[in-house]
Design an enzyme around this catalytic site. Structure first.
Site, mmCIF file in Angstrom:
data_model
loop_
_atom_site.group_PDB
_atom_site.id
_atom_site.type_symbol
_atom_site.label_atom_id
_atom_site.label_comp_id
_atom_site.label_asym_id
_atom_site.label_seq_id
_atom_site.Cartn_x
_atom_site.Cartn_y
_atom_site.Cartn_z
ATOM 1 N N SER A 57 -9.652 1.782 2.785
ATOM 2 C CA SER A 57 -8.593 2.522 2.185
ATOM 3 C C SER A 57 -7.628 1.963 1.267
ATOM 4 O O SER A 57 -6.907 2.162 0.400
ATOM 5 C CB SER A 57 -7.925 3.536 2.472
ATOM 6 O OG SER A 57 -7.219 3.184 3.683
ATOM 7 N N SER A 114 -9.852 -0.430 7.142
ATOM 8 C CA SER A 114 -9.197 -0.130 5.774
ATOM 9 C C SER A 114 -8.637 -1.447 5.395
ATOM 10 O O SER A 114 -8.208 -1.638 4.162
ATOM 11 C CB SER A 114 -8.224 0.936 5.589
ATOM 12 O OG SER A 114 -9.215 2.125 5.472
ATOM 13 N N LYS A 131 0.681 -1.216 0.057
ATOM 14 C CA LYS A 131 0.091 0.012 -0.175
ATOM 15 C C LYS A 131 0.714 1.338 -0.058
ATOM 16 O O LYS A 131 1.982 1.291 0.681
ATOM 17 C CB LYS A 131 -0.680 0.075 1.272
ATOM 18 C CG LYS A 131 -2.053 1.227 1.473
ATOM 19 C CD LYS A 131 -2.876 0.949 2.676
ATOM 20 C CE LYS A 131 -3.886 2.003 2.672
ATOM 21 N NZ LYS A 131 -4.875 1.837 3.653
HETATM 22 N N1 GLN Z 1 -13.126 4.010 6.298
HETATM 23 C C1 GLN Z 1 -12.395 4.443 7.493
HETATM 24 C C2 GLN Z 1 -12.025 5.991 7.334
HETATM 25 O O1 GLN Z 1 -12.418 6.441 6.372
HETATM 26 C C3 GLN Z 1 -11.317 3.683 7.565
HETATM 27 C C4 GLN Z 1 -10.025 4.159 7.173
HETATM 28 C C5 GLN Z 1 -8.714 3.383 7.481
HETATM 29 O O2 GLN Z 1 -9.083 2.261 7.976
HETATM 30 N N2 GLN Z 1 -7.621 3.655 7.087
HETATM 31 O O3 GLN Z 1 -11.573 6.514 8.207
#
Ligand code: GLN
Length: 479
Positions: free
Chosen positions: A153, A177, A78
């Site tokens: 994400s 994420s 990532k």
């Molecule tokens: N969807 C969550 C957010 O927008 C998760 C983000 C994450 O785990 N990096 O914060």
């Protein structure tokens, strides 16, 4: 079709000299050439260094040297985890040309094992999002349906694994994420206990919640990668060896009954996880998966996590608060994009306005607001107290059960653009995942069925440091 192999299969093939690491790497690169245009999984492809590394491993194999299970196997990272000498954008224009000056600890560990890094994967900007649409560059698409999101994400990592554009990948999970995109793409994603994997070299989003973890095709593979990256790291003062007294005892008593794991397994099903907003098809599939455990002999009981209803609100205070502090460093002077202004302040404002996308700006504003003098007690401090209550809910249920099970995501993959204009509906996608981050406990999403051609993920949540236990339980369903 070497790119379709799991880690275990690829390792066997390399060892038996059925194919070389170069051939395996080429197979993955060919698939990327064919598909990345449509999927948008990668931001950077490191073909040259990948092939160099593959040749190195092939020489070792030719010399009959011992190789580790990850040696010569192409993997993706990532683009928020630093790989020395390679661009690391965090999905943001503000870091568009930023070159990582060192390796993250997880990368150092994987390189030591001979991993072949094939590229850096797309993500929602600074890991803020649940759809991949917040990437500062281009959105990632779900390989099962190109009109739908892969989740986020870690969108590129999950889509790359699902579409065989790598053998496995690393993601990061601050509020879901790893697990949510794994669920939407039909792959396995593990968020370890906070502290079991070093965060050194992970670009900080919300430091008390962030955790790196693997995304793979099987539970066996997730375990292999987790074992390779976990463990104490001097460079991350929150990293933990994973041997608290409680954990040792719990893992020991569980290991004792290994032959008969299922018969001694107590599964809790939180009643708060089956509520309005949960897609009926997802609900049905998750219940069927839990029934399978029952058929195997596990004991299943309903439990309650009474403070679950506050988890999302709590997360959307603490997380932006920490993000607003962490992102203060992008000022046009220390890193990346630099827009000149008439004076210093104007330069800051110009750089940040141009470099950050809408969602990132929104969170910085929420974060600075909840931390501001007049509102700190009402929002940030209150949320910290609620966080403790949420953790206590888990402490209580884990006195009665080994693991919890429920959905990872309330819906299967939704259409691109469907939630993009409505941040609240996007935030609701995180309803089942944020609690594990707030409590610092481990959780995994494994594929457990489909609705139409869209995958559904079963989430298994464990007590703090019970990472190995949730992996064993996940293996019972799908090795
Ligand atoms: N969807 C969550 C957010 O927008 C998760 C983000 C994450 O785990 N990096 O914060």
């Amino acid at each position: 079709m070497l790119n379709k192999l799991t880690i275990t299969q690829a390792h066997q093939g390399l060892k038996k000299k059925e194919f070389s690491s170069v051939e395996l790497t080429e197979a993955v690169l060919n698939r990327i050439r064919e598909r990345n245009q449509d999927i948008g999984a990668y931001l950077t492809i490191t073909e040259e260094s990948a092939l160099k590394q593959a040749i190195k491993i092939d020489k070792k194999i030719a010399n009959n040297e011992e190789i580790s299970v990850l040696a010569g196997i192409p993997m993706a990272v990532k683009d928020i985890i630093l790989v020395d000498g390679i661009k690391c954008t965090a999905g943001s224009k503000i870091l568009e040309n930023y070159i990582a000056p060192y390796d993250a600890t997880v990368i150092k560990r994987l390189k030591k094992q001979g991993a072949v890094i094939i590229g850096k994967t797309n993500l929602d900007e600074f890991a803020m999002g649940a759809s991949g649409e917040n990437s500062g560059f281009y959105p990632t698409k779900n390989p099962h349906d190109l009109e739908r999101v892969p989740g986020g994400s870690s969108s590129g990592s999950a889509a790359a694994v699902a579409d065989n554009l790598c053998i496995y990948a690393l993601g990061s999970d601050t509020g879901g994420s790893i697990r949510q995109p794994a669920s939407l793409c039909g792959v396995v994603g593990l968020k370890p206990t906070y502290g079991r994997v070093s965060r050194y070299g992970l670009i900080a989003f919300a430091s008390s919640l962030d955790q790196i973890g693997p995304i793979t095709k099987t539970v066996e593979d997730v375990q292999i990668v987790f074992d390779a990256i976990k463990g104490k790291d001097e460079k991350d003062s929150t990293s933990f060896f994973g041997h608290s007294e409680r954990s040792e005892e719990s893992n020991r008593s569980f290991a004792n009954v290994q032959d008969d794991i299922v018969k001694n397994l107590k599964i809790g099903v939180p009643k708060e996880y089956f509520i309005k907003g949960l897609d009926p098809e997802v609900e049905k599939t998750i219940k069927q998966a839990i029934d399978k455990y029952k058929e195997m002999g596990a004991q299943v009981m309903e439990v309650s996590l009474p403070n679950s209803e506050y988890a999302l609100a709590c997360y959307y205070i603490i997380q932006p608060a920490e993000a607003s502090a962490n992102l203060a460093r992008y000022d046009g002077i220390k890193y990346g994009l630099s827009e000149k202004g008439q004076d210093l302040l104007k330069g800051y404002l110009k750089t940040r306005k141009q470099g950050f996308g809408n969602e990132v700006q929104r969170r910085i504003m929420i974060g600075t607001y909840v931390l501001s003098a007049g509102y700190y007690d009402a929002y940030y401090l209150k949320a910290q107290k609620v966080r403790t209550l949420i953790k206590q809910d888990f402490d209580n249920v884990f006195k009665k059960v080994d693991v919890l099970m429920g959905p990872a995501s309330p819906t299967p993959a939704f259409k691109l653009g469907e939630k993009a204009a409505d941040p609240i509906s996007m935030y609701l996608a995180d309803i089942y995942t944020v609690s594990a981050n707030l409590a610092g406990i481990p959780a995994i999403s494994i594929p457990c069925g489909k609705t139409g051609n869209l995958p559904i993920g079963l989430q298994i949540i464990g007590n703090q440091f019970d990472d190995e236990k949730i992996l064993q339980v996940a293996k019972l369903y799908a090795p």
